[in-house]
Structure formats: C-alpha cells, structure tokens
Scaffold this active site. Sequence first.
Site, mmCIF file in Angstrom:
data_model
loop_
_atom_site.group_PDB
_atom_site.id
_atom_site.type_symbol
_atom_site.label_atom_id
_atom_site.label_comp_id
_atom_site.label_asym_id
_atom_site.label_seq_id
_atom_site.Cartn_x
_atom_site.Cartn_y
_atom_site.Cartn_z
ATOM 1 N N ASN A 13 0.835 -1.213 0.000
ATOM 2 C CA ASN A 13 0.000 0.000 0.000
ATOM 3 C C ASN A 13 0.857 1.245 0.000
ATOM 4 O O ASN A 13 2.009 1.221 0.450
ATOM 5 C CB ASN A 13 -0.854 0.079 1.278
ATOM 6 C CG ASN A 13 -1.941 -0.979 1.343
ATOM 7 O OD1 ASN A 13 -2.412 -1.457 0.318
ATOM 8 N ND2 ASN A 13 -2.337 -1.330 2.554
ATOM 9 N N GLY A 41 1.510 -1.239 3.875
ATOM 10 C CA GLY A 41 0.829 -2.488 3.514
ATOM 11 C C GLY A 41 1.381 -3.589 4.398
ATOM 12 O O GLY A 41 2.607 -3.713 4.542
ATOM 13 N N ALA A 44 3.999 -5.866 2.616
ATOM 14 C CA ALA A 44 5.273 -5.195 2.339
ATOM 15 C C ALA A 44 6.009 -4.855 3.636
ATOM 16 O O ALA A 44 7.239 -5.003 3.721
ATOM 17 C CB ALA A 44 5.019 -3.921 1.531
ATOM 18 N N ASN A 45 5.275 -4.428 4.659
ATOM 19 C CA ASN A 45 5.926 -4.114 5.938
ATOM 20 C C ASN A 45 6.608 -5.369 6.516
ATOM 21 O O ASN A 45 7.736 -5.314 7.022
ATOM 22 C CB ASN A 45 4.907 -3.617 6.964
ATOM 23 C CG ASN A 45 4.231 -2.318 6.558
ATOM 24 O OD1 ASN A 45 4.712 -1.612 5.676
ATOM 25 N ND2 ASN A 45 3.121 -1.993 7.207
ATOM 26 N N GLU A 141 -4.843 -8.971 3.696
ATOM 27 C CA GLU A 141 -5.162 -7.813 2.850
ATOM 28 C C GLU A 141 -5.165 -8.180 1.363
ATOM 29 O O GLU A 141 -5.148 -7.296 0.519
ATOM 30 C CB GLU A 141 -4.199 -6.650 3.127
ATOM 31 C CG GLU A 141 -4.486 -5.976 4.453
ATOM 32 C CD GLU A 141 -3.646 -4.762 4.746
ATOM 33 O OE1 GLU A 141 -4.047 -3.983 5.629
ATOM 34 O OE2 GLU A 141 -2.571 -4.584 4.123
ATOM 35 N N ASP A 253 3.229 -5.969 12.345
ATOM 36 C CA ASP A 253 3.974 -6.482 11.184
ATOM 37 C C ASP A 253 5.396 -6.840 11.587
ATOM 38 O O ASP A 253 5.942 -7.863 11.171
ATOM 39 C CB ASP A 253 3.999 -5.429 10.063
ATOM 40 C CG ASP A 253 2.596 -5.111 9.575
ATOM 41 O OD1 ASP A 253 1.744 -6.007 9.631
ATOM 42 O OD2 ASP A 253 2.362 -3.964 9.167
HETATM 43 O O1 RIB Z 1 -0.094 -2.842 9.687
HETATM 44 C C1 RIB Z 1 0.062 -1.533 9.243
HETATM 45 C C2 RIB Z 1 -0.355 -1.430 7.805
HETATM 46 O O2 RIB Z 1 -1.739 -1.668 7.707
HETATM 47 C C3 RIB Z 1 -0.147 -0.070 7.182
HETATM 48 O O3 RIB Z 1 1.136 0.103 6.621
HETATM 49 C C4 RIB Z 1 -1.270 0.027 6.178
HETATM 50 O O4 RIB Z 1 -0.861 0.004 4.856
HETATM 51 C C5 RIB Z 1 -2.207 -1.137 6.499
HETATM 52 O O5 RIB Z 1 -2.089 -2.130 5.571
#
Ligand code: RIB
Length: 306
Positions: A13, A41, A44-45, A141, A253
């Site tokens: 994201n 996202g 990605a995180n 997600e 994350d």
């Molecule tokens: O967990 C945090 C993430 O949740 C954010 O970076 C946002 O993009 C949502 O996906």
Amino acid sequence: MKQPNIVVIGSLNMDLVVTSDRMPRVGETIEGSDIHYIPGGKGANQAIGCSRLGANVTMIGSVGKDAFGEQIIRQMNNNGIVTDRIAQLNGVPTGTATILHTAEDNCIVIVPGANGRTTAELVAANEEMIRQADVLLLQLEVPLSTVLEALRIARAHGIRTVLNPAPAKPLSDELLGLVDILTPNETEFEALSGQAYSTDEELTAGMKDWEARFRQTLIITRGDKGSSYLNNGELRTIAAPTVRVVDTTGAGDCFNAALCCSLAAGQSMDEAVRFAIHAASLSVTKFGAQDGMPTLAEVNEKLTQY
Ligand code: RIB
C-alpha cells in the site's frame, strides 16, 4: 542465526498518514498537523521487517502501474527484497491506506486496489518459490481465495506457515486448518473465536480449545502487555519492554516478521516470541511502519538489556 529464506504473500500500500492531536468524532472535522505519503501495507511491511533482520525475502503481490506502485517497488528493492514476483498491473490503482495517527494510537482505512488482484493463479504460478521457503508468511489484505491457495501449496510441500489474521475477517475452518502458526491480536482472536476473554484463565481455556480444534500454535499479541502462547497447556506471557512510543503503525507487522526469522533460524518458540516482542517494541520508537523496522543488530542489543 542461520540466514532464513522467507516468502511473503500480501499487500503493498501507499500509506497516507495524517497526524493530529486526537481522533475526530463521527461527523466532526478537525485540523491535522501533517501528512506523509510513505510505502506500507501489511505484506510489504512484513517483508521489509524480515529483510532488515537478515532474511532472504521474496514478496508475491501486486501494485498498479502508477507513481505509488513505482515508489513502493523502489523501496522494496532498496531493502534487498526480491521483487520480480510483484505484478505491476495496468488499469487498477495501487492499494492505499489512510492512517489517522495520534500520539496514542492509529485508525486505518484501506482501499485494496491492486492487492485485490493478487490472485490464487499468481500464487500457483509461484509454487516452486514457495516450496523453497523456510517459512511462508501471510496476512489478510489480499483475497481469501489467494491465502487459501498459498496455504494449500505450503501444506502440500511441508512448508511452515504463519498467518497474521489482520485485518480481522471471518475465516473458514478449511483455511484455518491449513495454518501452522496463527498470530492474532486480542481483538482479532475474540472476533475469530466469537468469544470475549476477561481473564487470563478464560483466555487460556479459549486458546486450548482453539489449538485442539485446528491443530495449530496460537500466539496472541497483547499490545504493551506483551504476547502470550501456550507452553505445555500453561499460558506463557512474555512482557514487552517499556519504550517511548512514537508510532504504533506496523508494530504487529514487525512482530510477525521477527517471529518468522527467529523460527526459520531454528530458535525455540520461547526465543522466537521474546525476539519478536523486542523487535516490535523497537519498531514503535520511530515514525512510519517501514522506517521503524529494526535491524538484527538493534534487536540483539535490545535483548541484552533485558
Ligand atoms: O499494519 C500496518 C499497515 O496496515 C499499514 O502500513 C497500512 O498500509 C495497512 O495495511
């Protein structure tokens, strides 16, 4: 630690982070102090979290062919992640997350965009990549059909899976039955199990029932209380170190990334949860989900202080 090989399937994201003194009430307009556009996202995180901790990471996901998508891929490349399995799609925007950030907490609204096109077919086309992973890390997600396909492939090849069931949504018994390690926060576990837990005894009983039903390990993240799992049927809670909180976005994350790295490196569940809590506590001391992800050296140093 052995260098782990981790495959992450999930969202990418652009985070639109608006900082204000407090959350608005329903129907209210308030003034914020700042806005930042930063890659985020959960998928990605978590991929960046794993990479900072020294893992070889491949990310499978989708962005739009647009400026946000390009910025996100650049950020992933700069963090040493294998990005050639990330689809760049025409005609669909990169996913976004609008984040209201205050000193105490955050609220997030995501618009999936291209993440909604991370299909089961894309995952199936990467079966060989998944087969080579020490751990496959997933969140919610991307479409549930995609998560299910990934879990099926991993189970068929005996690959260990970690599912971070965030954001919370109802999950089928079939999907849950394919997960090796499930990492909800307290709210997510209550939503999944359909019960509220007001004491540790109630939580222990709920976790025992869940683990027996789905034959999996549960690790529940509990904010500043730390994290809990069942150790020979007893609730074991590992406390979180006290830190100065700047931004809690991405703490979950970071926890998941660190847990996977530690387990993939052959550490015990106790060591892995401890490692993950210390990593997550460091992540909240910096602004932004990805900028807050600590390095292996930083987590190891933190561990020596406790
Ligand atoms: O967990 C945090 C993430 O949740 C954010 O970076 C946002 O993009 C949502 O996906």
